[in-house]
Scaffold this motif. Structure first.
Motif, PDB file in Angstrom:
ATOM      1  N   LEU A 144       0.826  -1.214   0.000  1.00 30.64           N
ATOM      2  CA  LEU A 144       0.000   0.000   0.000  1.00 30.64           C
ATOM      3  C   LEU A 144       0.857   1.259   0.000  1.00 30.64           C
ATOM      4  O   LEU A 144       0.610   2.184  -0.778  1.00 30.64           O
ATOM      5  N   VAL A 145       1.862   1.302   0.859  1.00 28.92           N
ATOM      6  CA  VAL A 145       2.698   2.506   0.914  1.00 28.92           C
ATOM      7  C   VAL A 145       3.488   2.671  -0.382  1.00 28.92           C
ATOM      8  O   VAL A 145       3.636   3.789  -0.888  1.00 28.92           O
ATOM      9  N   ALA A 146       3.971   1.570  -0.959  1.00 27.83           N
ATOM     10  CA  ALA A 146       4.719   1.669  -2.216  1.00 27.83           C
ATOM     11  C   ALA A 146       3.831   2.223  -3.327  1.00 27.83           C
ATOM     12  O   ALA A 146       4.262   3.078  -4.109  1.00 27.83           O
ATOM     13  N   ALA A 147       2.591   1.752  -3.404  1.00 28.15           N
ATOM     14  CA  ALA A 147       1.678   2.253  -4.433  1.00 28.15           C
ATOM     15  C   ALA A 147       1.410   3.739  -4.250  1.00 28.15           C
ATOM     16  O   ALA A 147       1.440   4.513  -5.219  1.00 28.15           O
ATOM     17  N   LEU A 148       1.160   4.168  -3.018  1.00 28.45           N
ATOM     18  CA  LEU A 148       0.911   5.588  -2.751  1.00 28.45           C
ATOM     19  C   LEU A 148       2.139   6.432  -3.085  1.00 28.45           C
ATOM     20  O   LEU A 148       2.028   7.519  -3.663  1.00 28.45           O
ATOM     21  N   GLN A 149       3.326   5.936  -2.722  1.00 26.74           N
ATOM     22  CA  GLN A 149       4.559   6.660  -3.041  1.00 26.74           C
ATOM     23  C   GLN A 149       4.737   6.803  -4.553  1.00 26.74           C
ATOM     24  O   GLN A 149       5.139   7.860  -5.049  1.00 26.74           O
ATOM     25  N   MET A 150       4.445   5.740  -5.292  1.00 28.31           N
ATOM     26  CA  MET A 150       4.601   5.780  -6.745  1.00 28.31           C
ATOM     27  C   MET A 150       3.612   6.751  -7.388  1.00 28.31           C
ATOM     28  O   MET A 150       3.958   7.461  -8.338  1.00 28.31           O
ATOM     29  N   ILE A 151       2.409   6.809  -6.875  1.00 26.38           N
ATOM     30  CA  ILE A 151       1.428   7.770  -7.389  1.00 26.38           C
ATOM     31  C   ILE A 151       1.901   9.186  -7.094  1.00 26.38           C
ATOM     32  O   ILE A 151       1.922  10.048  -7.970  1.00 26.38           O
ATOM     33  N   CYS A 163       0.505  13.770 -10.712  1.00 28.82           N
ATOM     34  CA  CYS A 163      -0.380  13.312  -9.638  1.00 28.82           C
ATOM     35  C   CYS A 163       0.165  13.775  -8.293  1.00 28.82           C
ATOM     36  O   CYS A 163       1.384  13.823  -8.098  1.00 28.82           O
ATOM     37  N   SER A 164      -0.715  14.101  -7.367  1.00 29.30           N
ATOM     38  CA  SER A 164      -0.269  14.386  -6.005  1.00 29.30           C
ATOM     39  C   SER A 164      -1.327  13.940  -5.014  1.00 29.30           C
ATOM     40  O   SER A 164      -2.536  14.097  -5.243  1.00 29.30           O
ATOM     41  N   LEU A 165      -0.852  13.349  -3.921  1.00 30.08           N
ATOM     42  CA  LEU A 165      -1.756  12.924  -2.852  1.00 30.08           C
ATOM     43  C   LEU A 165      -2.298  14.146  -2.134  1.00 30.08           C
ATOM     44  O   LEU A 165      -1.552  15.050  -1.779  1.00 30.08           O
ATOM     45  N   VAL A 166      -3.595  14.148  -1.904  1.00 27.57           N
ATOM     46  CA  VAL A 166      -4.243  15.207  -1.142  1.00 27.57           C
ATOM     47  C   VAL A 166      -4.558  14.707   0.262  1.00 27.57           C
ATOM     48  O   VAL A 166      -4.305  15.387   1.247  1.00 27.57           O
ATOM     49  N   SER A 167      -5.118  13.493   0.352  1.00 31.51           N
ATOM     50  CA  SER A 167      -5.414  12.904   1.664  1.00 31.51           C
ATOM     51  C   SER A 167      -5.434  11.383   1.541  1.00 31.51           C
ATOM     52  O   SER A 167      -5.694  10.838   0.476  1.00 31.51           O
ATOM     53  N   VAL A 168      -5.149  10.734   2.665  1.00 31.16           N
ATOM     54  CA  VAL A 168      -5.127   9.277   2.741  1.00 31.16           C
ATOM     55  C   VAL A 168      -5.870   8.874   4.000  1.00 31.16           C
ATOM     56  O   VAL A 168      -5.643   9.428   5.079  1.00 31.16           O
ATOM     57  N   SER A 169      -6.766   7.908   3.862  1.00 30.20           N
ATOM     58  CA  SER A 169      -7.545   7.431   5.009  1.00 30.20           C
ATOM     59  C   SER A 169      -6.698   6.552   5.925  1.00 30.20           C
ATOM     60  O   SER A 169      -5.574   6.186   5.589  1.00 30.20           O
ATOM     61  N   SER A 170      -7.295   6.180   7.020  1.00 30.73           N
ATOM     62  CA  SER A 170      -6.729   5.128   7.852  1.00 30.73           C
ATOM     63  C   SER A 170      -6.768   3.826   7.060  1.00 30.73           C
ATOM     64  O   SER A 170      -7.460   3.719   6.046  1.00 30.73           O
ATOM     65  N   VAL A 171      -6.052   2.829   7.552  1.00 28.64           N
ATOM     66  CA  VAL A 171      -6.067   1.500   6.943  1.00 28.64           C
ATOM     67  C   VAL A 171      -7.113   0.663   7.675  1.00 28.64           C
ATOM     68  O   VAL A 171      -7.189   0.684   8.904  1.00 28.64           O
ATOM     69  N   TYR A 172      -7.891  -0.069   6.907  1.00 26.77           N
ATOM     70  CA  TYR A 172      -8.954  -0.909   7.457  1.00 26.77           C
ATOM     71  C   TYR A 172      -8.658  -2.368   7.172  1.00 26.77           C
ATOM     72  O   TYR A 172      -8.309  -2.730   6.037  1.00 26.77           O
TER      73      TYR A 172
END
Length: 178
Positions: A19-26, A32-41
């Protein structure tokens, strides 16, 4: 730039690392830029239930990419992280779905927006309600849809994993606006 809601999940190997690798790659992409990320469920499998539990989260990104180009990007990230074509709803290292792109409605063989089954899936709605509660899908707010599904869910069907959430956050650069 368009605001996009995405869902990510993993139930193989080091799930949080995928999950973290995918978010880092995006977020590393110039378009592309991350605006917000939820908690992990932690969530039970959906569709095909004879497999391990998933870690799921949602994110909001800003992108200048067209919808199909963004789909190509996230599917490329899945392949880079080792995902192979397997059985539908089967185990996977990483799964990234486009949920909603602001003001875009689309139905084609390759991409349907909003995601056609998201309103049925607590593992999508719970994290999405955390970061975009007022988002409207199928005529209803995401937080209301999530609340309705939570009343039908079992006790352990979709629960926040604080340890995985902290691990994801520690692996990301500070998110713009947070």
């Amino acid at each position: 730039m368009a605001e996009v809601a995405i869902s990510l999940g993993s139930n193989m190997g080091d799930r949080a690392a995928y999950l973290v690798a995918a978010l880092q790659m995006i977020d590393a992409r110039p378009d592309c830029s991350l605006v917000s990320v939820s908690s992990v469920y932690r969530t039970q499998p959906w569709g095909k239930t004879d497999q391990g539990e998933f870690l799921n989260l949602c994110a909001i990104i800003d992108t200048g990419l067209a919808p199909v180009a963004l789909l190509d990007v996230v599917k490329g990230i899945e392949r880079t992280l080792g995902r192979t074509d397997g059985e539908r709803w089967g185990p996977r290292e990483i799964d990234i779905d486009l949920l909603v792109i602001a003001d875009v409605t689309r139905e084609s063989e390759t991409l349907t927006l909003p995601h056609p089954r998201m309103a049925e899936r607590l593992f999508v709605l719970a994290p999405l309600a955390e970061i975009a509660p007022g988002l409207v899908v199928a005529g209803l707010r995401v937080d209301a849809l999530a609340a309705a599904l939570k009343t039908k869910a079992g006790a352990g069907d979709c629960t926040i994993d604080a340890e995985a959430s902290a691990r994801i956050r520690s692996g990301l650069s500070p998110i713009r606006g947070s």
